[in-house]
Motif scaffolding. Structure first.
Motif, short mmCIF file in Angstrom:
data_model
loop_
_atom_site.label_atom_id
_atom_site.label_comp_id
_atom_site.label_asym_id
_atom_site.label_seq_id
_atom_site.Cartn_x
_atom_site.Cartn_y
_atom_site.Cartn_z
N SER A 291 0.77 -1.38 -0.37
CA SER A 291 0.20 0.40 -0.03
C SER A 291 0.94 1.10 0.03
O SER A 291 2.50 1.34 0.86
CB SER A 291 -1.06 0.21 1.41
OG SER A 291 -1.78 1.66 1.88
N THR A 296 -1.38 2.73 6.72
CA THR A 296 -2.09 1.27 6.86
C THR A 296 -0.30 -0.03 7.16
O THR A 296 -0.57 -0.63 7.30
CB THR A 296 -2.60 0.87 5.05
OG1 THR A 296 -3.01 1.99 5.31
CG2 THR A 296 -3.24 -0.66 4.90
N GLU A 335 -8.70 0.37 4.39
CA GLU A 335 -8.63 1.28 3.20
C GLU A 335 -10.08 0.93 2.63
O GLU A 335 -10.39 -0.87 2.43
CB GLU A 335 -7.04 0.38 1.82
CG GLU A 335 -5.91 0.80 3.04
CD GLU A 335 -4.62 1.15 2.42
OE1 GLU A 335 -3.95 1.19 2.26
OE2 GLU A 335 -5.36 -0.09 0.67
#
Length: 492
Positions: A291, A296, A335
């Motif tokens: 990512s 994250t 996400e």
């Protein structure tokens, strides 16, 4: 969710039905024995003389199909089980209004199924009809499977004739830290130099002895893949000695078609390690962002920054790495479509030669699975939207799907797909998925798959997953593998 199944006495049905039920419901339990507090009850009827299976869920939802007799009891049960799965899936789709585009297929290698049908002489039309009618696979997935099969045969024209060669997987069990979703053999390397030294000694031994066997039998190696863990967690000097041992031990290294080294964690990449890769003519590596959202990365335990991924990618490119793969994961905690689109936009700035798009899977042993409340993920519909976005993005930027696999507990019952620009596909990824040749696993946590050159029967053997057990038993693992290889490739 508790589902009580009436009318099936053979408990061999239970696990396959449970896998299908889990596509529709989280934390689902299927029982063939009576339970009082069942949320759903499904009645099955097996008509043995007519070779028919029917099922009922309530008064209004019914399904029926037939099956054929096999050559023996084992094959007959296989056909019957497929029919039971067909009915069960149809009933649950009608009940939940959720369409499962992979139908009753829960195995991880859909393209292997299609390869097998085509190798056995079926036309594409006949094979597609079976996938559609017997497995309930949707047309878009069938076309995806066919496009991948076509690409694989273009990349490896002799794919069906590699049974007398082998490929090698070498497992390095160390990482800077362990990611929350990971169940691979991966141990934090910090402060473990003694264990690392012992592990590498055992690995060198395995390489030497297996190499001796291959040389004696005249068996060539198709591909070599360094995975883990993160193989670039060890020092540049240790890498150099390892690749020297590879060239010293293995036969006809000039004939090896591809060598890959995962450098997935950007925080392990240094100019010195890239120099070593160049020295040994290895230019296919992975640098995995997963990512481009910093929050994250922190949440899943990847202790590197987004900027570090970008910087190390450019460093690798400048130092001659001409075939770089990057992994992205759909559905990471926190996400959604917006975040995934941002990750694709950032990927566009780098344009690696290949891109593997994974869908998050809740693996039983992972920290993420054991603490699901801590890791909130997108719902089924949004995960599907993210996969659709990946498909559109890769097509737009001239990436082609070339391998595919699925996992249990994968979000949205989707798949993981490897994409590449023309000529940059990973041969090893194709070979490990399609199981057309023996893959010998060396090192910690490495699994071997021995494919018999004649019968195509597969025998599996796994080395210990933790370094201490591996260090204590590497001679045993080596001897066991050589014994199996001797039986497979015995001289006639």
């Amino acid at each position: 969710m508790k589902i009580y199944i009436r009318g099936l006495d053979d408990h061999r049905f239970q696990r396959p039905l449970e896998l299908l039920a889990q596509l529709f419901f989280e934390d689902c339990n299927v029982s063939l024995d009576e339970i009082e507090d069942a949320d759903l009850e499904i009645q099955f009827h097996l008509d043995e003389p007519k070779k028919a299976v029917s099922g009922e869920l309530g008064k209004d939802i019914q399904s029926i199909t037939t099956y054929v007799e096999g050559k023996d009891e084992k094959e007959s049960f296989k056909f019957k089980k497929k029919a039971v799965n067909f009915v069960f899936l149809t009933l649950l789709q009608d009940h939940t209004k959720i369409e499962q585009k992979w139908g009753i297929l829960t195995g991880i290698r859909p393209t292997k199924l299609l390869h097998t049908k085509l190798k056995n002489g079926m036309t594409k039309e006949m094979a597609h009809n079976e996938l559609r009618n017997d497995y309930l696979i949707h047309e878009e997935k069938i076309q995806l499977m066919q496009s991948i099969v076509d690409r694989q045969l273009k990349v490896i024209p002799d794919l069906y004739n590699l049974e007398n060669e082998v490929s090698i997987y070498i497992g390095i069990p160390y990482c800077p830290t362990k990611c929350a979703y990971c169940t691979f053999p991966a141990y934090a390397i910090q402060g473990k130099q003694g264990a690392v030294d012992s592990f590498l000694y055992g690995l060198h031994y395995e390489m030497e002895k297996v190499g001796e066997f291959l040389k004696e039998r005249g068996i060539n190696i198709t591909t070599i893949y360094y995975g883990g863990g993160t193989p670039t967690s060890i020092t540049a000097e240790e890498m150099d000695l390892l690749y020297a041992k590879m060239h010293e031990s293995f036969p006809n290294m000039k004939n090896v078609r591809e060598i890959t080294v995962e450098a997935g964690r950007p925080d392990t990449i240094t100019p010195e390690k890239l120099d070593v890769l160049n020295k040994w003519n290895i230019d296919r590596i992975s640098i995995n962002p997963q990512s481009y959202i910093q929050e994250t990365l922190k949440a899943i335990g990847r202790h590197h920054t987004v900027d570090e991924t970008i910087t190390k990618f450019h460093l690798a490119r400048e130092m001659g790495m001409n075939n770089i793969n990057m992994d992205l994961i759909i559905g990471l905690p926190g996400e959604g479509l917006k975040e995934f689109q941002y990750t694709l936009d950032e990927t566009k700035e780098l344009m690696p030669e290949s891109l593997t798009v994974h869908t998050l899977s809740f693996k039983r042993a992972s920290e993420m699975t054991q603490n699901k409340q801590k890791y909130k993920v997108a719902d089924r519909e949004e995960v599907q939207q993210m996969m659709n976005e990946a498909t559109v993005w890769t097509e737009k930027h001239n990436y082609h799907p070339y391998y595919l696999y699925r996992q249990k507990n994968i979000l949205g019952n989707l798949e993981n797909i490897g994409y590449a620009v023309d000529g940059q596909e990973s041969l090893y990824n194709i070979l490990i998925m399609e199981e057309e040749q023996t893959i010998i696993g060396l090192g910690c946590g490495a699994s071997s798959k021995f494919v018999h050159p004649g019968t195509r029967q597969i025998t599996r053997f796994a080395n210990a997953k933790d370094p201490k057990s591996y260090n204590d038993g590497y001679e045993h693992y080596t001897n066991a593998k050589i014994k199996i290889l001797d039986e497979l490739f015995s001289k006639k």
